[in-house]
Design an enzyme around this catalytic site. Sequence first.
Site, PDB file in Angstrom:
ATOM      1  N   LYS A 172     -18.192  17.307 -17.358  1.00 24.36           N
ATOM      2  CA  LYS A 172     -17.821  18.697 -16.986  1.00 24.36           C
ATOM      3  C   LYS A 172     -17.992  17.750 -15.282  1.00 24.36           C
ATOM      4  O   LYS A 172     -19.222  17.086 -14.616  1.00 24.36           O
ATOM      5  CB  LYS A 172     -19.266  18.711 -16.359  1.00 24.36           C
ATOM      6  CG  LYS A 172     -19.495  20.878 -15.846  1.00 24.36           C
ATOM      7  CD  LYS A 172     -18.954  21.088 -14.905  1.00 24.36           C
ATOM      8  CE  LYS A 172     -20.227  20.550 -13.581  1.00 24.36           C
ATOM      9  NZ  LYS A 172     -20.312  20.436 -11.934  1.00 24.36           N
ATOM     10  N   GLU A 175     -17.669  20.017  -9.492  1.00 25.00           N
ATOM     11  CA  GLU A 175     -16.193  21.193  -8.441  1.00 25.00           C
ATOM     12  C   GLU A 175     -16.101  21.307  -6.963  1.00 25.00           C
ATOM     13  O   GLU A 175     -15.283  21.908  -7.161  1.00 25.00           O
ATOM     14  CB  GLU A 175     -17.557  22.130  -8.820  1.00 25.00           C
ATOM     15  CG  GLU A 175     -18.561  22.632  -7.400  1.00 25.00           C
ATOM     16  CD  GLU A 175     -19.671  22.116  -8.507  1.00 25.00           C
ATOM     17  OE1 GLU A 175     -19.607  21.203  -8.795  1.00 25.00           O
ATOM     18  OE2 GLU A 175     -20.419  22.179  -7.375  1.00 25.00           O
ATOM     19  N   CYS A 280     -22.810   5.565  -3.940  1.00 24.07           N
ATOM     20  CA  CYS A 280     -24.462   5.812  -4.267  1.00 24.07           C
ATOM     21  C   CYS A 280     -24.275   4.429  -3.789  1.00 24.07           C
ATOM     22  O   CYS A 280     -25.654   3.289  -3.631  1.00 24.07           O
ATOM     23  CB  CYS A 280     -24.741   6.028  -5.552  1.00 24.07           C
ATOM     24  SG  CYS A 280     -23.878   4.802  -7.072  1.00 24.07           S
ATOM     25  N   GLU A 382     -31.759   9.839   1.596  1.00 32.78           N
ATOM     26  CA  GLU A 382     -30.601   9.927   1.692  1.00 32.78           C
ATOM     27  C   GLU A 382     -29.679  10.592   2.720  1.00 32.78           C
ATOM     28  O   GLU A 382     -29.689  11.873   2.110  1.00 32.78           O
ATOM     29  CB  GLU A 382     -30.544  10.075   0.067  1.00 32.78           C
ATOM     30  CG  GLU A 382     -28.589   9.754  -0.307  1.00 32.78           C
ATOM     31  CD  GLU A 382     -28.100   9.473  -1.748  1.00 32.78           C
ATOM     32  OE1 GLU A 382     -28.573  10.850  -2.546  1.00 32.78           O
ATOM     33  OE2 GLU A 382     -27.650   8.561  -2.247  1.00 32.78           O
TER      34      GLU A 382
HETATM   35  P1  NAD Z   1     -25.381  16.338  -6.955  1.00 32.38           P
HETATM   36  O1  NAD Z   1     -25.774  16.296  -7.479  1.00 32.38           O
HETATM   37  O2  NAD Z   1     -24.609  17.965  -6.703  1.00 32.38           O
HETATM   38  O3  NAD Z   1     -23.968  16.856  -8.452  1.00 32.38           O
HETATM   39  C1  NAD Z   1     -23.590  16.627  -9.745  1.00 32.38           C
HETATM   40  C2  NAD Z   1     -23.174  16.916 -10.543  1.00 32.38           C
HETATM   41  O4  NAD Z   1     -24.486  17.883 -10.988  1.00 32.38           O
HETATM   42  C3  NAD Z   1     -22.238  17.684 -10.088  1.00 32.38           C
HETATM   43  O5  NAD Z   1     -21.160  17.627 -11.977  1.00 32.38           O
HETATM   44  C4  NAD Z   1     -22.677  19.144  -9.909  1.00 32.38           C
HETATM   45  O6  NAD Z   1     -21.769  20.345 -10.242  1.00 32.38           O
HETATM   46  C5  NAD Z   1     -24.486  19.387 -10.966  1.00 32.38           C
HETATM   47  N1  NAD Z   1     -25.270  20.133 -10.404  1.00 32.38           N
HETATM   48  C6  NAD Z   1     -25.519  20.146  -8.394  1.00 32.38           C
HETATM   49  N2  NAD Z   1     -26.304  20.971  -8.634  1.00 32.38           N
HETATM   50  C7  NAD Z   1     -26.790  21.362  -9.695  1.00 32.38           C
HETATM   51  C8  NAD Z   1     -27.858  22.049 -10.086  1.00 32.38           C
HETATM   52  N3  NAD Z   1     -28.824  23.033  -9.564  1.00 32.38           N
HETATM   53  N4  NAD Z   1     -28.258  22.207 -11.792  1.00 32.38           N
HETATM   54  C9  NAD Z   1     -27.366  22.021 -12.582  1.00 32.38           C
HETATM   55  N5  NAD Z   1     -26.138  21.524 -11.631  1.00 32.38           N
HETATM   56  C10 NAD Z   1     -25.991  20.730 -10.677  1.00 32.38           C
HETATM   57  O7  NAD Z   1     -24.148  15.331  -6.383  1.00 32.38           O
HETATM   58  P2  NAD Z   1     -23.117  15.454  -5.615  1.00 32.38           P
HETATM   59  O8  NAD Z   1     -23.306  16.064  -4.467  1.00 32.38           O
HETATM   60  O9  NAD Z   1     -22.117  15.784  -6.621  1.00 32.38           O
HETATM   61  O10 NAD Z   1     -23.227  13.424  -5.900  1.00 32.38           O
HETATM   62  C11 NAD Z   1     -23.328  12.948  -4.475  1.00 32.38           C
HETATM   63  C12 NAD Z   1     -25.047  11.945  -5.596  1.00 32.38           C
HETATM   64  O11 NAD Z   1     -24.335  11.960  -6.490  1.00 32.38           O
HETATM   65  C13 NAD Z   1     -25.519  11.391  -3.844  1.00 32.38           C
HETATM   66  O12 NAD Z   1     -26.815  11.575  -4.589  1.00 32.38           O
HETATM   67  C14 NAD Z   1     -25.388   9.907  -4.664  1.00 32.38           C
HETATM   68  O13 NAD Z   1     -26.132   9.261  -4.750  1.00 32.38           O
HETATM   69  C15 NAD Z   1     -25.804   9.867  -6.227  1.00 32.38           C
HETATM   70  N6  NAD Z   1     -24.984   9.387  -6.840  1.00 32.38           N
HETATM   71  C16 NAD Z   1     -25.584   8.135  -7.562  1.00 32.38           C
HETATM   72  C17 NAD Z   1     -24.421   7.498  -8.087  1.00 32.38           C
HETATM   73  C18 NAD Z   1     -25.322   5.945  -9.103  1.00 32.38           C
HETATM   74  O14 NAD Z   1     -24.587   5.889 -10.153  1.00 32.38           O
HETATM   75  N7  NAD Z   1     -26.763   6.512  -9.788  1.00 32.38           N
HETATM   76  C19 NAD Z   1     -23.446   7.232  -8.630  1.00 32.38           C
HETATM   77  C20 NAD Z   1     -22.708   7.743  -7.713  1.00 32.38           C
HETATM   78  C21 NAD Z   1     -23.500   9.481  -7.149  1.00 32.38           C
END
Ligand code: NAD
Length: 489
Positions: A172, A175, A280, A382
Amino acid sequence: MYEVTNFINGKKITLTERKLDLFNPVSGEISGHVHVANAKTVDLAVQAAKEAFSSWSQTTPAQRTKILFQYKYLLDAQKENIAKIITQEHGKTLSEAMGSVQRGIDVVNFACGLSNSLKGSYASQVGTGVDSYSLHQPLGVCVGITPFNFPAMIPLWMFPMAIACGNTFVVKPSEKDPSCAMRLVELIKEAGLPDGVVNVVHGDKETVDALITHKDVKAVSFVGSSAVAEYVHHTAISHGKRAQAFGGAKNHCVVMPDADLDQAADALVTAGYDCAGERCMAISVVLAVGDEVADQLIEKIKHKISKIKIGPGMETGVQMGPLITKQHWEKVKSYIELGKQEGAKLVVDGSNDKPKDYKEGFFMGASLFDHVKPTMRIYREEIFGPVLSVVRVPDFHTALTLINEHEYGNGTAIFTRDGYIAHTFMEKVQVGMVGINVPVPVPVAYMSFGGWKRSIFADIGMYGQESIRFYTKLKTVTQRWMPGGEKWM
Ligand code: NAD
C-alpha cells in the site's frame, strides 16, 4: 490527467468509487487521480496473495532467485525511467531519485543471494541417536505500507525480501505518489513472477485499516510518521499480526571544535537540505560545541545555501525540487513562523523562495535557525522540510545528553578528529544508526536499517539479516530414528 488503479493478481483493477487527487508539485495543479481500495478490494488482493502463497511457498529458493535476478536486471535497465516517475510525482531532483532507486536495487541484489541465509542449521547427536535441525518457513500474506518520501526504495526494502523468503505480498504505497509502485510491480511480473505473489492496493486510512485487521494477513511492515506508526503497530499486533513500524525522526549532528569545519559544513548542507529535507535520515539539528564553532558553521552554511539552485527536479543543474503537497508546504512554513515566535534567530529565511516561473508550485528554499533552544517546538518536533536548526552547546556531554533525551532515535552523526570522543559517542548514544564523520549513515543493503525510541515500534530492523528474521518463522525439529528395519540391512 492520469488514473492510478490497483494491481491485483497481475491485473490493473478499478472497483472503487472514491478517488484522491494527485498533484504536480512543480505547477501545483491536479495531474491525476488515485483509486482508493475499500475493504472489498483489499480482500480481493489478500485472497489473491493467499492463493498464490500455496505454490509460491513451495517454489525452490533457486527458482525464486532466478526471477529476482531477472527483476534486478530489469530495474537496472529501467532505473532512469523509474526515477522520472518519482521526480514528476514527488518533486525531488532526478539525480536524487536515481540514487534512491539504486538503494532499492541494492536490496534486490541482497535478496538474490538469500538461499544461503535460509538454509537453517543442523546439529547431530544432540542426544544419543538424536539429531536436531532448524529451518526458516515463510509466514504467508505480508503487507507493506509506505510513506511518500521514497516511493521506490521503501517498497523495495520490503517485498523483494518477503517474497525471497517464500511469502506473498500486498503493497500500500503513499497516496501522494502512488505511480512508482505500479511500475515496480509491472516489472516484476515481466521478470516472471507468478500473478498474485505481489499486489498493490492504493488509498488512505480506510485501506490501511482494512489491511492491518484482515484475518488472512500474517505480517505488517510500515514506514511513516510516528503517530501513525504507533497506531499501525498497536492495531496490527492486537489483531494477531507480526508487525514492524518505523516512525519519524529528529536527527542531530554534533560538530566538535577539532572537526574539519569546511567538511562538516558541506556535509550539513547535503544532509539537511537534499531531497528538500524530506528524508527520515536528514540532519535537522546541528549541535555546535562552542560559540566559535557555531559562528563559523553558520557563516559557511549561509554561504552554501545562497548557491542552492531551486527548480523543477527534471531540469539540469537544479539541486532542490518542490515539497510534496501544498498542505506539507504550509506545515513547514508554519514551523518557520513558530521558530521566530519562540525566539530562535532566523539567519536564512527560504520559506518564500520560489523559481519565478513556478509561483504556484510547492517550492521552498533552505532556511537556517541559530540559537535554537531544546525547549522550543522547532527543536522537539519533526519538521520534515528544508530547515536546519543550530543549537549551541558548551561541551560534548551536553550534546550527548540532548540526543539521548530526545524522543526520536533514528540517525545521528558526529564530526571530530578525536578517536576517543568518536568512540565514546558511538558507545553511549541512544540512536539506532550512527555516523562518524558521515552525516547520513544509512546502512547498506546487507546490514539492516532501524532507529530506536519513537522512531521504531518493533524490535526488528528492515532489510539485511533482520528482514529474514521478520519474514520467516523458525521451526526446530528434533528427530530420532528407531532400530527395527535391520532385516533389510
Ligand atoms: P504518513 O504517516 O502520513 O503516511 C505513511 C503511510 O501511512 C501512508 O501510506 C499513508 O497512506 C498511511 N496513513 C497516513 N495516515 C494514516 C492513518 N491515520 N491511519 C492509517 N494509515 C495512515 O507519513 P508520510 O507523510 O507519508 O511520510 C513522512 C514520514 O515518514 C516522516 O515522519 C518520516 O520521518 C517518516 N519516514 C520514516 C522512515 C524510517 O525508516 N524511520 C523512512 C521514511 C520516512
